[in-house]
Design a protein around this motif. Structure first.
Motif, PDB file in Angstrom:
ATOM      1  N   ASN A 262      54.757  56.836  34.539  1.00  0.00           N
ATOM      2  CA  ASN A 262      53.562  56.379  35.267  1.00  0.00           C
ATOM      3  C   ASN A 262      52.361  56.127  34.358  1.00  0.00           C
ATOM      4  OD1 ASN A 262      54.092  56.607  38.405  1.00  0.00           O
ATOM      5  ND2 ASN A 262      55.119  58.376  37.445  1.00  0.00           N
ATOM      6  N   LEU A 263      52.611  56.017  33.055  1.00  0.00           N
ATOM      7  CA  LEU A 263      51.501  55.803  32.126  1.00  0.00           C
ATOM      8  C   LEU A 263      50.714  54.537  32.441  1.00  0.00           C
ATOM      9  CD1 LEU A 263      52.913  56.849  28.626  1.00  0.00           C
ATOM     10  CD2 LEU A 263      51.095  57.965  29.935  1.00  0.00           C
ATOM     11  N   ASP A 264      51.400  53.520  32.995  1.00  0.00           N
ATOM     12  CA  ASP A 264      50.724  52.266  33.309  1.00  0.00           C
ATOM     13  C   ASP A 264      49.708  52.445  34.435  1.00  0.00           C
ATOM     14  OD1 ASP A 264      52.993  52.745  34.994  1.00  0.00           O
ATOM     15  OD2 ASP A 264      52.756  50.723  35.810  1.00  0.00           O
ATOM     16  N   ARG A 265      49.803  53.571  35.175  1.00  0.00           N
ATOM     17  CA  ARG A 265      48.865  53.838  36.259  1.00  0.00           C
ATOM     18  C   ARG A 265      47.742  54.786  35.828  1.00  0.00           C
ATOM     19  NH1 ARG A 265      51.759  55.747  41.488  1.00  0.00           N
ATOM     20  NH2 ARG A 265      49.730  55.183  42.371  1.00  0.00           N
ATOM     21  N   SER A 266      47.789  55.220  34.578  1.00  0.00           N
ATOM     22  CA  SER A 266      46.730  56.090  34.057  1.00  0.00           C
ATOM     23  C   SER A 266      45.569  55.247  33.544  1.00  0.00           C
ATOM     24  CB  SER A 266      47.270  56.958  32.916  1.00  0.00           C
ATOM     25  OG  SER A 266      46.211  57.574  32.221  1.00  0.00           O
ATOM     26  N   PRO A 267      44.349  55.495  33.996  1.00  0.00           N
ATOM     27  CA  PRO A 267      43.194  54.732  33.506  1.00  0.00           C
ATOM     28  C   PRO A 267      43.034  54.807  31.985  1.00  0.00           C
ATOM     29  CG  PRO A 267      42.584  56.043  35.419  1.00  0.00           C
ATOM     30  CD  PRO A 267      43.959  56.479  35.022  1.00  0.00           C
ATOM     31  N   ILE A 268      43.542  55.887  31.384  1.00  0.00           N
ATOM     32  CA  ILE A 268      43.427  56.043  29.931  1.00  0.00           C
ATOM     33  C   ILE A 268      44.234  54.970  29.219  1.00  0.00           C
ATOM     34  CG2 ILE A 268      43.953  57.561  27.976  1.00  0.00           C
ATOM     35  CD1 ILE A 268      43.550  59.930  29.852  1.00  0.00           C
ATOM     36  N   TYR A 269      45.425  54.672  29.749  1.00  0.00           N
ATOM     37  CA  TYR A 269      46.329  53.735  29.073  1.00  0.00           C
ATOM     38  C   TYR A 269      46.304  52.334  29.660  1.00  0.00           C
ATOM     39  CZ  TYR A 269      48.078  57.681  26.474  1.00  0.00           C
ATOM     40  OH  TYR A 269      48.156  58.761  25.627  1.00  0.00           O
ATOM     41  N   SER A 270      45.696  52.171  30.827  1.00  0.00           N
ATOM     42  CA  SER A 270      45.620  50.837  31.430  1.00  0.00           C
ATOM     43  C   SER A 270      44.383  50.072  30.988  1.00  0.00           C
ATOM     44  CB  SER A 270      45.624  50.950  32.957  1.00  0.00           C
ATOM     45  OG  SER A 270      44.463  51.631  33.411  1.00  0.00           O
ATOM     46  N   GLY A 271      43.493  50.749  30.240  1.00  0.00           N
ATOM     47  CA  GLY A 271      42.292  50.085  29.732  1.00  0.00           C
ATOM     48  C   GLY A 271      41.098  50.186  30.647  1.00  0.00           C
ATOM     49  N   VAL A 272      41.235  50.902  31.775  1.00  0.00           N
ATOM     50  CA  VAL A 272      40.107  51.037  32.715  1.00  0.00           C
ATOM     51  C   VAL A 272      39.021  51.924  32.119  1.00  0.00           C
ATOM     52  CG1 VAL A 272      39.422  51.868  34.995  1.00  0.00           C
ATOM     53  CG2 VAL A 272      41.591  50.657  34.697  1.00  0.00           C
ATOM     54  N   ILE A 273      39.431  53.006  31.425  1.00  0.00           N
ATOM     55  CA  ILE A 273      38.462  53.916  30.813  1.00  0.00           C
ATOM     56  C   ILE A 273      37.924  53.307  29.525  1.00  0.00           C
ATOM     57  CG2 ILE A 273      38.273  56.116  29.577  1.00  0.00           C
ATOM     58  CD1 ILE A 273      39.883  57.421  31.726  1.00  0.00           C
TER      59      ILE A 273
END
Length: 626
Positions: A262-273
């Motif tokens: 589920n890393l693609d749903r983490s804001p850390i790894y999706s670029g949201v943060i």
């Protein structure tokens, strides 16, 4: 911002009432300055939005130093702790660190009562929106409702509230920690006044309902039987209480698989943060990615207080979506049926580049403006309190026209913390660690009062009674060490029998008692049966005697290192030096020196990009321009 004609005048304005703001406001008020502290909510005074504890490795040193200088954090945790433990006791005294679990609600309300009853201190719930600066000097602040508060000095301790937003997967809320209101207006004013800002991120784990945890699958972690207070003013005998337990458990491969999937749903790894997170307190996503070879990570399950069922899952902060959090927490032994009370989340916020500050925590380009805590790019309650205390003291010194308080790297962990912030490039939230203190054998948590209480007295935060107690303690320690060095243990049958009992080598002739203490298997308390003329001494004095004798050689070696350090620190550099004009300096070094404006050769030597060869050029320059 609303226009208003309302205005008031104070000596010192403190913006923020977290751990930094509380110390800053109390220090200023206790030094006789009329002080007002602003907070977005009076319910957030001394709030513990993340971990429910004070102290820990290296951080315990900071709390004891804050107390030695006259701060409040140590006293407050001594009143509100629910478990106390000295960490690293199997190692040398340099890394012993006190840590206490807190009742979060009690800690906050107790500190609030201290502030509310402090003379010369006013509490105001309001959002500060504008900094008033004229001709390079701070003049006060304006709040959202339009009121103006003029002051001779301002201390900024905004924590994680500036333009804050909390992230839990795809869900983003524009609030500060714990759902409190963010402060969205001050950043623009700071930028308008030439202050460079940056964006950092931190996070917190989920809180679990205690009734849904199976503690039988976890390892119980109890507190110490003999409680050591954080405050040198607290009576150890009065602190005995029933302590609550914490628990140890671990993640596993199932946990890690859910996270990786589920890393693609983490804001850390999706670029949201956008903000940079703390390297030494990573989220569970970071741990799984960065330490892919590890099959498990330890988690501490800690109570948030005596009158709540919320349990804090230390070591498992996250910004993953709620459905993923439920899945991953339920793979942990003991948490298979857990219910989440509060989701884990990440929080982004604005803070400053701290190289804009002097060692006094005053801005280099704005007189009378000071800063402390996470606003300075650090992390942690203890780091915040230490900076807030120094900033508050120095704001008061500025108003009084007195010499500033500066603690250098050889005098305290506070000195290391501040020097690192204002001298080194901090691209992530700064966390204190024992490894950052090069003189850590001298800067132990047990001798913080001997190192710094005199400074607190000179400032005015330590009473005459406390200072005289310190002087008596110093005399007791030195006289007892001298007695042990001149009192001999003979090779009689009583001594030989004692040594045999302790599995220690027999004596061939008489030796000073101090020599016996140096043996690994013996210490000051253990040799009491063969020390007939021993005086009655308190536990803290006995501890100092033991450490100073046992580690005398190492301590003397570090004192020589400190002398060399002081020599470089004494070679002062003027703030108006044009480094680009100094022949022999490399371009990178000249650029860095112009940016940081170091106050001494010592500080210059710690700037990244300034080589030993550049320092030699500076020394020649100083000598030729005496």
């Amino acid at each position: 911002m609303i226009k208003s004609t309302f205005s008031e005048k104070y000596d010192v304005v403190v913006v923020g009432a977290g751990h930094a703001g509380c110390e800053a406001a109390l220090a200023s008020a206790r030094l006789g300055l009329e002080t007002i502290v602003f907070t977005v909510s009076v319910n957030s005074i001394a709030l513990m939005p993340c971990n429910p504890n004070i102290g820990g490795s290296s951080k315990g040193h900071l709390v004891r130093e804050v107390d030695a200088l006259g701060g409040e954090m140590g006293k407050n945790i001594d009143k509100t702790f629910i478990q106390s433990k000295m960490l690293n006791v199997s190692k040398g005294p340099a890394v012993h660190s006190l840590r206490a679990q807190a009742d979060k609600s009690d800690y906050s309300s107790s500190m609030r009562r201290v502030l509310e009853n402090q003379d010369h201190l006013t509490i105001k719930q309001a959002e500060v929106c504008e900094l008033i600066v004229e001709h390079g000097c701070v003049k006060g602040v304006r709040i959202f409702t339009g009121g103006t508060y003029y002051a001779n000095a301002v201390v900024l301790c905004t924590g994680t509230y500036l333009r804050a937003r909390c992230l839990c997967g795809e869900a983003i809320t524009y609030t500060g920690p714990n759902g409190l209101m963010a402060a969205n207006h001050l950043t623009d004013s700071l930028i308008d006044n030439g202050i460079r800002m940056q964006r950092f991120k931190t996070g917190t784990p989920a809180r679990i309902d205690k009734r849904t945890i199976d503690f039988s699958k976890m390892e119980e972690q109890k507190g110490d039987d003999n409680i050591v207070p954080f405050s040198f003013s607290s009576d150890p005998d009065s602190m005995t209480k029933d302590q609550v337990s914490c628990y140890l458990t671990y993640t596993n491969e199932n946990t890690h698989k859910i996270i990786r999937d589920n890393l693609d749903r983490s804001p850390i790894y999706s670029g949201v943060i956008e903000g940079t997170g703390p390297r030494y307190c990573p989220s569970i996503e970071d741990k799984v990615v960065r330490f892919a070879d590890k099959s498990r990570h330890q988690l501490f399950v800690e109570p948030e207080g005596l009158y709540t069922n919320e349990m804090y899952i230390s070591g498992m902060s996250s910004s993953l979506p709620e459905d993923v959090q439920v899945q991953m927490y339920r793979t942990v032994p003991g948490l298979e049926n857990c219910k989440i009370v509060r989701n884990a989340y990440a929080i982004e916020y604005d803070c400053i580049d701290p190289i804009q500050l002097k060692h006094t925590l005053e801005f280099k380009n704005i007189n009378g403006l000071f800063a402390g805590g996470q606003f300075n790019g650090s992390s942690g309650y203890e780091e915040a309190a230490a900076q807030g205390l120094v900033a508050g003291i120095n704001a008061a010194m500025y108003c009084k026209g007195r010499d500033y308080l500066i603690i250098d790297r050889s005098e305290g962990y506070i000195g290391v913390l501040i020097d690192d912030l204002v001298t080194k490039e901090n691209r992530e939230p700064y966390r204190m660690m024992t490894s950052r203190a090069e003189y850590r054998l001298l800067l132990r948590q047990d001798n913080a009062d001997l190192r710094l209480r005199r400074k607190g007295y000179e400032v005015g935060l330590i009473s005459e009674e406390q200072y005289q107690a310190l002087l008596r303690k110093e005399i007791l320690i030195s006289s007892e060490i001298e007695r042990l060095k001149t009192t001999y243990a003979g090779s009689n049958s009583r001594v030989q029998s004692f040594l045999k009992e302790k599995n220690s080598s027999p004596l061939k002739s008489g030796v000073p008692l101090s020599e016996l203490i140096c043996r690994p298997e013996l210490d000051y308390d253990l040799i009491a049966p063969i020390d007939d003329n021993r005086p009655e001494l308190s536990a803290d004095v006995r501890e100092q005697v033991n450490i100073n004798i046992k580690y005398e050689g190492y301590i003397e070696r570090q004192k020589k290192q400190v002398a060399a350090f002081k020599k470089l620190e004494s070679k002062k550099l003027s703030a108006d030096i044009d480094y680009s004009s100094i022949k022999g300096l490399r371009l990178e070094a000249a650029s860095k020196l112009d940016m940081y404006k170091p106050v001494s050769i010592g500080q210059a030597s710690r700037i990244s990009g300034v080589s030993p060869a550049d320092i030699s050029v500076l020394l020649v320059y100083l000598e030729s321009n005496k």
